[in-house]
Design a protein around this motif. Structure first.
Motif, PDB file in Angstrom:
ATOM      1  N   ASP A  17       0.826  -1.215   0.000  1.00  0.00           N
ATOM      2  CA  ASP A  17       0.000   0.000   0.000  1.00  0.00           C
ATOM      3  C   ASP A  17       0.859   1.262   0.000  1.00  0.00           C
ATOM      4  O   ASP A  17       0.527   2.240  -0.666  1.00  0.00           O
ATOM      5  CB  ASP A  17      -0.937   0.003   1.214  1.00  0.00           C
ATOM      6  CG  ASP A  17      -1.915  -1.148   1.206  1.00  0.00           C
ATOM      7  OD1 ASP A  17      -2.393  -1.524   0.116  1.00  0.00           O
ATOM      8  OD2 ASP A  17      -2.197  -1.693   2.292  1.00  0.00           O
ATOM      9  N   LYS A  20       2.269   1.598  -3.523  1.00  0.00           N
ATOM     10  CA  LYS A  20       1.240   2.057  -4.451  1.00  0.00           C
ATOM     11  C   LYS A  20       1.000   3.557  -4.285  1.00  0.00           C
ATOM     12  O   LYS A  20       0.850   4.289  -5.264  1.00  0.00           O
ATOM     13  CB  LYS A  20      -0.060   1.277  -4.231  1.00  0.00           C
ATOM     14  CG  LYS A  20      -1.173   1.704  -5.163  1.00  0.00           C
ATOM     15  CD  LYS A  20      -2.434   0.914  -4.938  1.00  0.00           C
ATOM     16  CE  LYS A  20      -3.535   1.400  -5.865  1.00  0.00           C
ATOM     17  NZ  LYS A  20      -4.806   0.706  -5.607  1.00  0.00           N
ATOM     18  N   ARG A  21       0.972   4.032  -3.026  1.00  0.00           N
ATOM     19  CA  ARG A  21       0.743   5.461  -2.795  1.00  0.00           C
ATOM     20  C   ARG A  21       1.874   6.291  -3.400  1.00  0.00           C
ATOM     21  O   ARG A  21       1.623   7.312  -4.039  1.00  0.00           O
ATOM     22  CB  ARG A  21       0.583   5.739  -1.297  1.00  0.00           C
ATOM     23  CG  ARG A  21       0.291   7.207  -1.009  1.00  0.00           C
ATOM     24  CD  ARG A  21      -0.178   7.446   0.399  1.00  0.00           C
ATOM     25  NE  ARG A  21       0.905   7.298   1.362  1.00  0.00           N
ATOM     26  CZ  ARG A  21       0.728   7.355   2.669  1.00  0.00           C
ATOM     27  NH1 ARG A  21      -0.492   7.521   3.182  1.00  0.00           N
ATOM     28  NH2 ARG A  21       1.741   7.234   3.491  1.00  0.00           N
ATOM     29  N   ALA A  80      -5.280  12.817   0.008  1.00  0.00           N
ATOM     30  CA  ALA A  80      -4.834  11.503  -0.471  1.00  0.00           C
ATOM     31  C   ALA A  80      -4.301  10.658   0.682  1.00  0.00           C
ATOM     32  O   ALA A  80      -4.565   9.453   0.760  1.00  0.00           O
ATOM     33  CB  ALA A  80      -3.763  11.662  -1.545  1.00  0.00           C
ATOM     34  N   LYS A  81      -3.569  11.274   1.583  1.00  0.00           N
ATOM     35  CA  LYS A  81      -3.020  10.555   2.743  1.00  0.00           C
ATOM     36  C   LYS A  81      -4.156  10.010   3.595  1.00  0.00           C
ATOM     37  O   LYS A  81      -4.148   8.838   3.991  1.00  0.00           O
ATOM     38  CB  LYS A  81      -2.121  11.474   3.560  1.00  0.00           C
ATOM     39  CG  LYS A  81      -1.434  10.798   4.730  1.00  0.00           C
ATOM     40  CD  LYS A  81      -0.496  11.780   5.428  1.00  0.00           C
ATOM     41  CE  LYS A  81       0.341  11.148   6.504  1.00  0.00           C
ATOM     42  NZ  LYS A  81      -0.395  10.644   7.635  1.00  0.00           N
ATOM     43  N   GLU A  83      -7.222   9.389   2.687  1.00  0.00           N
ATOM     44  CA  GLU A  83      -7.936   8.363   1.931  1.00  0.00           C
ATOM     45  C   GLU A  83      -7.188   7.033   1.943  1.00  0.00           C
ATOM     46  O   GLU A  83      -7.785   5.976   2.130  1.00  0.00           O
ATOM     47  CB  GLU A  83      -8.158   8.827   0.494  1.00  0.00           C
ATOM     48  CG  GLU A  83      -8.966   7.863  -0.344  1.00  0.00           C
ATOM     49  CD  GLU A  83      -9.186   8.391  -1.749  1.00  0.00           C
ATOM     50  OE1 GLU A  83      -9.079   7.589  -2.695  1.00  0.00           O
ATOM     51  OE2 GLU A  83      -9.466   9.597  -1.904  1.00  0.00           O
ATOM     52  N   THR A  84      -5.866   7.080   1.748  1.00  0.00           N
ATOM     53  CA  THR A  84      -5.086   5.841   1.694  1.00  0.00           C
ATOM     54  C   THR A  84      -4.888   5.220   3.077  1.00  0.00           C
ATOM     55  O   THR A  84      -4.497   4.058   3.174  1.00  0.00           O
ATOM     56  CB  THR A  84      -3.707   6.063   1.030  1.00  0.00           C
ATOM     57  OG1 THR A  84      -2.984   7.068   1.751  1.00  0.00           O
ATOM     58  CG2 THR A  84      -3.857   6.462  -0.427  1.00  0.00           C
ATOM     59  N   GLU A  85      -5.163   5.989   4.121  1.00  0.00           N
ATOM     60  CA  GLU A  85      -5.049   5.461   5.477  1.00  0.00           C
ATOM     61  C   GLU A  85      -6.420   5.238   6.121  1.00  0.00           C
ATOM     62  O   GLU A  85      -6.509   5.041   7.334  1.00  0.00           O
ATOM     63  CB  GLU A  85      -4.187   6.387   6.332  1.00  0.00           C
ATOM     64  CG  GLU A  85      -2.749   6.419   5.875  1.00  0.00           C
ATOM     65  CD  GLU A  85      -1.848   7.311   6.712  1.00  0.00           C
ATOM     66  OE1 GLU A  85      -2.358   8.101   7.539  1.00  0.00           O
ATOM     67  OE2 GLU A  85      -0.621   7.217   6.535  1.00  0.00           O
TER      68      GLU A  85
END
Length: 108
Positions: A17, A20-21, A80-81, A83-85
């Protein structure tokens, strides 16, 4: 040149993950802010196979402070941070060091 060595230790199972980020989000935002990466590595063998190691290239510490602060407060990055967490933290620990090439280094 000054190089910043950063080592991210992923939460177990979250290294894909993080990668990917970086690949799909972070690098584009770094480009927007003029942040230059000098390479990324994963650990094949050694104490932690959950590490992502990378280098950033800076003209000076002042440049680093200005550009890193702008990136860190960029609303697109913060969104984005988050959302990805959404399913939990990705990074368990971040270690960084600032490196200056020696006069005999192949990297200047």
């Amino acid at each position: 040149m000054i190089y910043e060595l950063r080592v991210y230790t992923a939460v177990p199972g979250r290294l894909p993950d993080i990668m990917k980020r970086f690949d799909t989000i972070t690098l584009k935002l770094w480009e927007k802010h003029g942040i230059r990466q000098a390479g990324f590595w994963t650990t094949v063998a050694g104490p932690s196979i959950n590490d992502l190691t990378y280098l950033l290239a800076w003209e000076s510490l002042a440049e680093r402070e200005t550009k890193w602060a702008a990136f860190g407060t960029d609303p697109e990055w913060l969104s984005a941070k988050a959302e990805t967490e959404a399913n939990g933290q990705l990074v368990a620990n971040i270690a960084n060091s600032f490196l200056q090439p020696t006069h005999f280094s192949s990297v200047k």
